[in-house]
Design a protein around this motif. Sequence first.
Motif, PDB file in Angstrom:
ATOM      1  N   CYS A  14      -1.238   9.617  -5.177  1.00 17.72           N
ATOM      2  CA  CYS A  14      -0.432   8.435  -4.848  1.00 17.72           C
ATOM      3  C   CYS A  14      -1.156   7.155  -5.246  1.00 17.72           C
ATOM      4  O   CYS A  14      -0.553   6.234  -5.820  1.00 17.72           O
ATOM      5  CB  CYS A  14      -0.109   8.406  -3.361  1.00 17.72           C
ATOM      6  SG  CYS A  14       0.940   9.756  -2.791  1.00 17.72           S
ATOM      7  N   GLU A  15      -2.443   7.082  -4.953  1.00 22.45           N
ATOM      8  CA  GLU A  15      -3.224   5.891  -5.291  1.00 22.45           C
ATOM      9  C   GLU A  15      -3.391   5.757  -6.803  1.00 22.45           C
ATOM     10  O   GLU A  15      -3.362   4.646  -7.337  1.00 22.45           O
ATOM     11  CB  GLU A  15      -4.589   5.919  -4.591  1.00 22.45           C
ATOM     12  CG  GLU A  15      -4.519   5.816  -3.080  1.00 22.45           C
ATOM     13  CD  GLU A  15      -4.043   4.467  -2.563  1.00 22.45           C
ATOM     14  OE1 GLU A  15      -3.888   3.510  -3.339  1.00 22.45           O
ATOM     15  OE2 GLU A  15      -3.833   4.361  -1.346  1.00 22.45           O
ATOM     16  N   ILE A  16      -3.546   6.881  -7.504  1.00 17.10           N
ATOM     17  CA  ILE A  16      -3.635   6.845  -8.971  1.00 17.10           C
ATOM     18  C   ILE A  16      -2.337   6.291  -9.542  1.00 17.10           C
ATOM     19  O   ILE A  16      -2.337   5.434 -10.421  1.00 17.10           O
ATOM     20  CB  ILE A  16      -3.952   8.250  -9.540  1.00 17.10           C
ATOM     21  CG1 ILE A  16      -5.357   8.675  -9.141  1.00 17.10           C
ATOM     22  CG2 ILE A  16      -3.776   8.274 -11.062  1.00 17.10           C
ATOM     23  CD1 ILE A  16      -5.663  10.143  -9.422  1.00 17.10           C
ATOM     24  N   PRO A  42       0.839  -1.210   0.000  1.00 20.72           N
ATOM     25  CA  PRO A  42       0.000   0.000   0.000  1.00 20.72           C
ATOM     26  C   PRO A  42       0.869   1.254   0.000  1.00 20.72           C
ATOM     27  O   PRO A  42       2.067   1.207   0.267  1.00 20.72           O
ATOM     28  CB  PRO A  42      -0.790  -0.119   1.304  1.00 20.72           C
ATOM     29  CG  PRO A  42       0.054  -0.982   2.178  1.00 20.72           C
ATOM     30  CD  PRO A  42       0.804  -1.920   1.265  1.00 20.72           C
ATOM     31  N   VAL A  43       0.234   2.379  -0.280  1.00 24.95           N
ATOM     32  CA  VAL A  43       0.918   3.666  -0.197  1.00 24.95           C
ATOM     33  C   VAL A  43       1.280   3.884   1.273  1.00 24.95           C
ATOM     34  O   VAL A  43       0.431   3.702   2.153  1.00 24.95           O
ATOM     35  CB  VAL A  43       0.004   4.806  -0.704  1.00 24.95           C
ATOM     36  CG1 VAL A  43       0.626   6.160  -0.457  1.00 24.95           C
ATOM     37  CG2 VAL A  43      -0.323   4.616  -2.182  1.00 24.95           C
ATOM     38  N   PRO A  44       2.537   4.227   1.581  1.00 20.99           N
ATOM     39  CA  PRO A  44       2.917   4.456   2.981  1.00 20.99           C
ATOM     40  C   PRO A  44       2.047   5.536   3.629  1.00 20.99           C
ATOM     41  O   PRO A  44       1.678   6.534   2.991  1.00 20.99           O
ATOM     42  CB  PRO A  44       4.372   4.922   2.889  1.00 20.99           C
ATOM     43  CG  PRO A  44       4.860   4.335   1.591  1.00 20.99           C
ATOM     44  CD  PRO A  44       3.679   4.364   0.669  1.00 20.99           C
ATOM     45  N   ALA A  45       1.704   5.334   4.893  1.00 25.61           N
ATOM     46  CA  ALA A  45       0.811   6.240   5.618  1.00 25.61           C
ATOM     47  C   ALA A  45       1.342   7.672   5.684  1.00 25.61           C
ATOM     48  O   ALA A  45       0.561   8.627   5.724  1.00 25.61           O
ATOM     49  CB  ALA A  45       0.559   5.704   7.016  1.00 25.61           C
ATOM     50  N   ASP A  46       2.655   7.845   5.674  1.00 26.99           N
ATOM     51  CA  ASP A  46       3.227   9.191   5.805  1.00 26.99           C
ATOM     52  C   ASP A  46       3.475   9.866   4.451  1.00 26.99           C
ATOM     53  O   ASP A  46       4.146  10.895   4.382  1.00 26.99           O
ATOM     54  CB  ASP A  46       4.512   9.139   6.623  1.00 26.99           C
ATOM     55  CG  ASP A  46       5.593   8.278   5.990  1.00 26.99           C
ATOM     56  OD1 ASP A  46       5.293   7.548   5.017  1.00 26.99           O
ATOM     57  OD2 ASP A  46       6.734   8.322   6.475  1.00 26.99           O
TER      58      ASP A  46
END
Length: 147
Positions: A130-132, A92-96
Amino acid sequence: MLRRIALTAAASVAALCAVPAAAHADMGPLHLSTPLTEPTPDRLTVKVTESGRAGDGTYKLECHPTGGTHRDAAKACAKLDEGTWGRDTFAPVPADSICTMQYGGPATAHITGTWNGRPVDAKFNRSNGCEIGRWDRLVPVLPEVTA
């Protein structure tokens, strides 16, 4: 003293070299081209919703050997094989992360199964930059989505 260390090291190497030959003498020849364990097949289920295209649905993707119901299994497997060494392709995309505030549409995807002997359970969306980017890096595993 150095002579004693050198002799001890030489004796240790000689002993180590002799053990495998004696231990395996009754087992016959060792075939190095034969894998010691069966490789885990790379099998994924890809579920896509609301992509706005004919790419919606649930697909099976099998790699090594290539198969399944995915529209372009060969290209999808090739894309996954390009994975970056040492990085999880499905992470996943890192939380930070600092991501642009753009919306790429309501498309979602869920990939489950096994890749490189590891379980996969990854969710994708297009809710920010980021998700795109994460989605787009997996095209053609995931369908190409245009705004």
